[in-house]
Scaffold this active site. Structure first.
Site, PDB file in Angstrom:
ATOM      1  N   LYS A  76      41.363 -68.863 -21.651  1.00 25.86           N
ATOM      2  CA  LYS A  76      41.171 -69.826 -20.566  1.00 25.86           C
ATOM      3  C   LYS A  76      39.843 -69.508 -19.894  1.00 25.86           C
ATOM      4  O   LYS A  76      39.518 -68.336 -19.658  1.00 25.86           O
ATOM      5  CB  LYS A  76      42.329 -69.718 -19.570  1.00 25.86           C
ATOM      6  CG  LYS A  76      42.273 -70.761 -18.457  1.00 25.86           C
ATOM      7  CD  LYS A  76      43.519 -70.698 -17.565  1.00 25.86           C
ATOM      8  CE  LYS A  76      43.468 -71.736 -16.450  1.00 25.86           C
ATOM      9  NZ  LYS A  76      44.676 -71.733 -15.601  1.00 25.86           N
ATOM     10  N   SER A 151      47.175 -76.033 -14.718  1.00 17.56           N
ATOM     11  CA  SER A 151      45.743 -76.111 -14.940  1.00 17.56           C
ATOM     12  C   SER A 151      45.308 -75.590 -16.306  1.00 17.56           C
ATOM     13  O   SER A 151      44.171 -75.790 -16.712  1.00 17.56           O
ATOM     14  CB  SER A 151      45.027 -75.308 -13.849  1.00 17.56           C
ATOM     15  OG  SER A 151      45.363 -73.920 -13.940  1.00 17.56           O
ATOM     16  N   SER A 175      50.945 -73.265 -13.744  1.00  6.16           N
ATOM     17  CA  SER A 175      49.839 -73.608 -14.647  1.00  6.16           C
ATOM     18  C   SER A 175      49.954 -73.067 -16.065  1.00  6.16           C
ATOM     19  O   SER A 175      49.131 -73.400 -16.910  1.00  6.16           O
ATOM     20  CB  SER A 175      48.508 -73.158 -14.040  1.00  6.16           C
ATOM     21  OG  SER A 175      48.190 -73.952 -12.933  1.00  6.16           O
TER      22      SER A 175
END
EC number: 6.3.5.7
Length: 483
Positions: A76, A151, A175
């Protein structure tokens, strides 16, 4: 080869059936072919990736390999990685190449894993739909009109589309679990403090926690073995004995008490989601589990409490982005204050600005007690709810989100509607508990639905055991989108 699980790839590499260079090349080719329509990966560096793969092959040849040596992954884009752009999905850090690596990235490198690229995400991890990225929305591999969840939408979409066998991700209010649910993959957020936050760009420091997204619970266990561990550079990292998260995967579920919170099955839950969760509970009962109704009475207060605490912490964390030492800097300005104002106005997107404004407001003189202090008291009540619930059950089951993935653009004009989609995940972060999402079916429109498993503090191995046994009895996790 790109359809294989982490466990299968690890075995094939160890048996010399495939080399790390061959594996990385196949995944890079797949990213090149499919990423333009998904927008899941924002940075790729083929030369760096193949250099890491060659080093992994050397370790494998020398007999110096660990369990996941040579296995590729994506990070990420908020885990700092030396020599790689670390953008956090923001214009503010569009030009930032990290001079150091996060603890999670160091752990993966030490294990001999190979970085394929950096995953797209909501800007500074603020969002439930991955529409807030400076680099554009991520598309759901199951339906390109649907959001992937946020997210960590890029991480989940990449694993679902088999652009990578595993991805690192973070969870501040859902998330990891939201995108895992919406993309039909498995993800786990560990207990707060199990995974170091060093080098993980902060959103809300008392809530943020790193974890893996993969195809299966077994893969998540193997990845958590790499990611977890004490790190003195993070003051909230917990000093605990090293643990093998895969140790209990094959344990029987006989006698397991599963708690079903009545508040999670009230009005607002989509019928398809309710059906998938009911079917999952029935499956676990067949495996020997017993279901008990429990109550988490302060569930509905998790949204207002979270959306006071998280923006408050974000407003202080993001005050460091001023254009002076790194990141975006406005071109034309009259003086230092003007530079700050223009830099932040240009560098941050709408959702980030919205949360900074809310956070600054609730921390301001005269409002601190009315909002922030009150939210912290509610946080304690939520933690107490879970404490009481775990006296009646071993794990808690429920939905991850009220609906399957909605359409891109459907809720972006109404932030409150977007925030309501976090109703079942926020309280887990507020209490610091571990939570995970496991594929459990599909809605009538063909979009995936996840089952949420919540455990007591440090119960990750037990949760992974429940998830693994469920996945041995079902095949939802084995289904892949046709791209």
């Amino acid at each position: 080869m790109t359809q294989a699980t982490l466990k299968q790839l690890s075995q094939q590499l160890a048996a010399k059936q495939v080399s790390s260079v061959e594996l990385a090349s196949q995944y890079l080719d797949r990213i090149e072919a499919l990423n333009p329509q998904l927008n899941a990966i924002v940075t790729v560096d083929r030369e760096k990736t193949l250099a890491e793969a060659r080093a992994a092959d050397a370790r494998l040849a020398a007999g110096d390999a660990r369990a996941l040596t040579g296995v590729p992954l994506v990070h990420k884009d908020l885990f700092c990685q030396q020599g790689w752009k670390t953008s956090c999905g923001s214009r503010m850090l569009d030009n930032f190449v990290s001079p150091y690596s996060a603890h999670v990235v160091e752990q993966c490198a030490a294990a001999g894993m190979v970085t394929l690229g950096r995953a797209n995400m909501d800007e500074f991890a603020m969002g439930s739909s991955n529409e807030n990225s400076f680099y554009g929305a991520v598309k759901n591999p199951w339906d390109l009109n649907a959001i992937p969840g946020g997210s960590s939408g890029g991480s989940a979409a990449a694993v679902a589309a088999r652009l990578a066998p595993v991805a690192t991700a973070t969870d501040t209010g859902g998330s990891i679990r939201q995108p895992a649910s919406h993309c039909g993959v498995t993800g786990i957020k560990p207990t707060y403090g199990v995974v170091s936050r060093y080098g993980m760009v902060a959103y809300a420091s008392s809530l943020d926690q790193g974890g893996p997204i993969a195809q299966t619970a077994e893969d998540c266990a193997l990845m958590l073995n790499v990611m977890a561990g004490f790190d003195a550079r993070d003051s909230t990292s917990l000093e605990r004995a090293k643990e093998d998260y895969a140790r209990d995967l094959n344990q029987s579920l006989s006698g397991l008490k599963v708690g079903l919170p009545k508040e999670y099955f009230a009005a607002g839950l989509d019928a398809d989601v309710a059906r998938a969760v009911d079917n999952a509970v029935a499956e676990l009962k067949k495996l020997g589990a017993e279901a008990v109704e429990i109550s988490l009475p302060n569930t509905e207060l998790s949204i207002p409490a979270y959306y006071v605490i998280a923006p408050a912490e974000a407003s202080t964390n993001l005050s460091r982005y001023d254009g002076v030492r790194y990141g975006h800097r406005a071109k034309d300005y009259k003086d230092l204050v003007d530079m700050y104002e223009k830099t932040r106005a240009e560098g941050f997107g709408d959702e980030v600005k919205r949360r900074i404004l809310v956070g600054s407001y609730v921390l301001s003189h005269g409002y601190y007690d009315a909002y922030y202090l009150k939210a912290q008291k509610i946080r304690r009540l939520i933690a107490n709810d879970f404490k009481a619930a775990f006296e009646q059950c071993d794990v808690i089951l429920g939905p991850v989100a009220p609906t399957a993935a909605f359409n891109i653009g459907e809720k972006s004009g109404d932030p409150v509607q977007m925030y309501l989609s976090d109703i079942y995940t926020l309280s887990v972060n507020l209490a610091g508990l571990p939570g995970m999402s496991v594929p459990a079916g599909f809605a009538a429109n063909g979009r995936p639905i996840g089952l949420q498993i919540i455990g007591n503090y440090f119960a990750e191995a037990r949760m992974l055991n429940v998830a693994h046994q469920f996945q041995q009895a079902t095949d939802w996790h084995a289904k892949a989108p046709s791209l």
